[in-house]
Design an enzyme around this catalytic site. Structure first.
Site, PDB file in Angstrom:
ATOM      1  N   HIS A  14     -74.568  60.908 -56.854  1.00  0.00           N
ATOM      2  CA  HIS A  14     -73.578  61.679 -56.068  1.00  0.00           C
ATOM      3  C   HIS A  14     -72.210  61.055 -56.320  1.00  0.00           C
ATOM      4  O   HIS A  14     -71.912  59.975 -55.827  1.00  0.00           O
ATOM      5  CB  HIS A  14     -73.909  61.623 -54.571  1.00  0.00           C
ATOM      6  N   HIS A  16     -67.805  61.868 -57.008  1.00  0.00           N
ATOM      7  CA  HIS A  16     -66.615  62.719 -57.109  1.00  0.00           C
ATOM      8  C   HIS A  16     -65.697  62.158 -58.185  1.00  0.00           C
ATOM      9  O   HIS A  16     -65.234  61.026 -58.068  1.00  0.00           O
ATOM     10  CB  HIS A  16     -65.859  62.755 -55.776  1.00  0.00           C
ATOM     11  N   LEU A  17     -65.436  62.958 -59.211  1.00  0.00           N
ATOM     12  CA  LEU A  17     -64.546  62.513 -60.289  1.00  0.00           C
ATOM     13  C   LEU A  17     -63.192  63.198 -60.256  1.00  0.00           C
ATOM     14  O   LEU A  17     -62.284  62.793 -60.984  1.00  0.00           O
ATOM     15  CB  LEU A  17     -65.199  62.764 -61.661  1.00  0.00           C
ATOM     16  N   ARG A  18     -63.071  64.249 -59.423  1.00  0.00           N
ATOM     17  CA  ARG A  18     -61.818  65.016 -59.375  1.00  0.00           C
ATOM     18  C   ARG A  18     -61.503  65.596 -60.763  1.00  0.00           C
ATOM     19  O   ARG A  18     -62.389  65.848 -61.545  1.00  0.00           O
ATOM     20  CB  ARG A  18     -60.638  64.156 -58.853  1.00  0.00           C
ATOM     21  N   ASN A  42     -66.791  70.056 -55.881  1.00  0.00           N
ATOM     22  CA  ASN A  42     -65.791  70.507 -54.892  1.00  0.00           C
ATOM     23  C   ASN A  42     -64.362  70.277 -55.367  1.00  0.00           C
ATOM     24  O   ASN A  42     -63.566  69.619 -54.708  1.00  0.00           O
ATOM     25  CB  ASN A  42     -66.031  69.853 -53.523  1.00  0.00           C
ATOM     26  N   LYS A 100     -75.123  72.551 -55.100  1.00  0.00           N
ATOM     27  CA  LYS A 100     -74.678  71.820 -53.916  1.00  0.00           C
ATOM     28  C   LYS A 100     -74.386  72.767 -52.764  1.00  0.00           C
ATOM     29  O   LYS A 100     -73.598  73.711 -52.914  1.00  0.00           O
ATOM     30  CB  LYS A 100     -73.418  71.002 -54.264  1.00  0.00           C
ATOM     31  N   HIS A 137     -74.926  68.760 -48.275  1.00  0.00           N
ATOM     32  CA  HIS A 137     -74.038  68.003 -47.382  1.00  0.00           C
ATOM     33  C   HIS A 137     -74.541  68.319 -45.979  1.00  0.00           C
ATOM     34  O   HIS A 137     -74.288  69.402 -45.450  1.00  0.00           O
ATOM     35  CB  HIS A 137     -72.572  68.412 -47.545  1.00  0.00           C
ATOM     36  N   HIS A 175     -76.063  61.443 -49.114  1.00  0.00           N
ATOM     37  CA  HIS A 175     -75.345  60.462 -48.297  1.00  0.00           C
ATOM     38  C   HIS A 175     -75.820  60.474 -46.845  1.00  0.00           C
ATOM     39  O   HIS A 175     -75.036  60.730 -45.928  1.00  0.00           O
ATOM     40  CB  HIS A 175     -73.832  60.643 -48.385  1.00  0.00           C
ATOM     41  N   LEU A 220     -66.896  61.033 -44.783  1.00  0.00           N
ATOM     42  CA  LEU A 220     -67.796  62.026 -44.201  1.00  0.00           C
ATOM     43  C   LEU A 220     -69.081  62.092 -45.010  1.00  0.00           C
ATOM     44  O   LEU A 220     -69.005  62.098 -46.235  1.00  0.00           O
ATOM     45  CB  LEU A 220     -67.132  63.410 -44.174  1.00  0.00           C
ATOM     46  N   ASP A 248     -71.233  58.514 -53.669  1.00  0.00           N
ATOM     47  CA  ASP A 248     -70.224  59.352 -53.016  1.00  0.00           C
ATOM     48  C   ASP A 248     -68.832  58.734 -53.174  1.00  0.00           C
ATOM     49  O   ASP A 248     -67.946  58.938 -52.341  1.00  0.00           O
ATOM     50  CB  ASP A 248     -70.548  59.566 -51.536  1.00  0.00           C
ATOM     51  N   HIS A 252     -59.174  59.081 -53.096  1.00  0.00           N
ATOM     52  CA  HIS A 252     -57.987  59.752 -52.563  1.00  0.00           C
ATOM     53  C   HIS A 252     -56.853  58.748 -52.700  1.00  0.00           C
ATOM     54  O   HIS A 252     -57.062  57.546 -52.506  1.00  0.00           O
ATOM     55  CB  HIS A 252     -58.141  60.084 -51.076  1.00  0.00           C
ATOM     56  N   ALA A 264     -61.005  62.086 -45.988  1.00  0.00           N
ATOM     57  CA  ALA A 264     -62.259  61.336 -45.851  1.00  0.00           C
ATOM     58  C   ALA A 264     -62.745  60.898 -47.216  1.00  0.00           C
ATOM     59  O   ALA A 264     -62.765  61.690 -48.152  1.00  0.00           O
ATOM     60  CB  ALA A 264     -63.312  62.227 -45.191  1.00  0.00           C
TER      61      ALA A 264
HETATM   62 ZN   LIG Z   1     -69.508  63.592 -51.499  1.00  0.00          ZN
END
Ligand SMILES: [Zn+2]
Length: 343
Positions: A14, A16-18, A42, A100, A137, A175, A220, A248, A252, A264
């Site tokens: 899990h 996030h690479l943006r 996302n 997802k 999620h 998560h 989150l 996760d 940011h 978050a």
């Molecule tokens: Zn996540």
């Protein structure tokens, strides 16, 4: 005392690479240790179709540093308009490894998520047929439900009905943050697993709220009370094949974290393996780190374990407090304890 620990190279189930500059800044920190990662969809706008997932995968591969060995495992963002045929085609091509589910409004960039779960029944039915996992999620978004109860209520109101309606659907509770979720996984005999983040093994809600608010610990699902953290540690270090690592890691910029309404997420990609080694050693379970980080995930996803290895050495690691990106600094998660393992 063990001085080195060699494990099969880990994967992150899990992540996030943006995109764009942020992707280029954070990806090397994951690729340094991890062979593969389940890539969260996302973005703004979200990755909804097979074509969008293919394009995002190509942007990730283009952002890899020279010589890096890393495979992004793509996912699609489930919406009420998702086309079952498009999902099945992307899966058959080997492009996507999960879909997802975000309840609408649950977390960063989840506005396109699902409000009416009956509208995704056809997609879930097709996924069950073809063996494509659903990643969830697991938080309800009903404003009447206390934020600390949203995971437990999700299990009861959303997840359990979905699993009863689609018993062959393979589900990953992502998560997890509560003993309720651990118990729910332990009570199932098939088609259910859970990922656990690095930071939820380390922090409880006091870290966020006691002695002044700490925005960098805000994530989150939000960290819960200590009894829940201890349940997560027992599950992660148990060796039980139903639990595996999903960091996760969610970058940011500090500017976006330190707002009156801050974002978050914890950015743990650079130091996750050092922190995990510390946690597993504290639990006298260093011999089970490989199961959690390298073996249980591929087993659930039907993929081979990585051939190459990662060696951790008993040496105090030196992590920067933040990394610099063209968008601004991103703070690296502070485990608030001394670390003794360098990956
Ligand atoms: Zn996540």
């Amino acid at each position: 005392m063990t001085q080195t620990l060699t494990i099969r190279r880990p994967d992150d189930w899990h992540l996030h690479l943006r995109d764009g500059d942020m992707l280029r800044a954070v990806l090397p920190h994951t690729a340094q240790h991890f062979a593969r990662a389940i890539i969260m969809p996302n973005l703004v706008p979200p990755v909804v179709t097979g074509a969008e997932a293919a394009a995002y995968r190509d942007r990730i591969l283009a952002a890899l540093p020279e010589g890096a060995d890393f495979t992004p495992l793509m996912t699609l963002y489930l919406t009420e308009d998702t086309d079952p045929d498009d999902v099945a085609k992307a899966h058959a091509e080997g492009l996507i490894h999960a879909v997802k589910l975000y309840p609408a409004g649950a977390t960063t960039n989840s506005a396109s998520g699902v409000s009416d779960f009956s509208r995704v029944a056809a997609v879930l039915g097709r996924m069950a047929e073809i063996g494509l996992p659903l990643c969830t999620h697991g938080e309800v978004t009903d404003p009447a439900i206390d934020i600390f109860d949203r995971e437990a209520v999700f299990i009861e109101r959303v997840l359990d009905p979905i699993r009863k309606a689609h018993p062959e659907l393979r589900v990953v509770m992502e998560h997890i943050t509560t003993a309720d979720a651990v118990d729910y996984v332990m009570a199932s005999d098939r088609n259910l697993a859970a990922t656990i983040t690095t930071h939820h093994l380390v922090i409880n809600r006091n870290h966020i709220l006691a002695g002044g608010i700490k925005p960098h610990y805000y994530c989150l699902p939000v960290a819960k009370r200590e009894t829940h953290r201890l349940a997560l540690r027992r599950a992660a270090t148990s060796g039980d094949a139903r639990f595996f690592l999903g960091t996760d890691s969610a970058p940011h910029t500090d500017a976006n974290k330190l707002l009156p309404c801050g974002c978050a997420g914890c950015f743990t990609a650079p130091n996750t393996m050092s922190i995990l080694a510390e946690v597993f050693e504290q639990e006298a379970a260093l011999d089970r780190l490989e199961a959690f980080a390298s073996r249980n995930g591929p087993a659930f996803y039907g993929l081979p374990v990585n051939e190459d290895t990662l060696t951790l050495v008993r040496e105090t690691p030196d992590f920067p407090g933040h990394i610099n990106t063209p968008d601004g600094p991103v703070t690296v998660f502070d485990p608030a304890m001394p670390l003794h393992w360098t990956a």
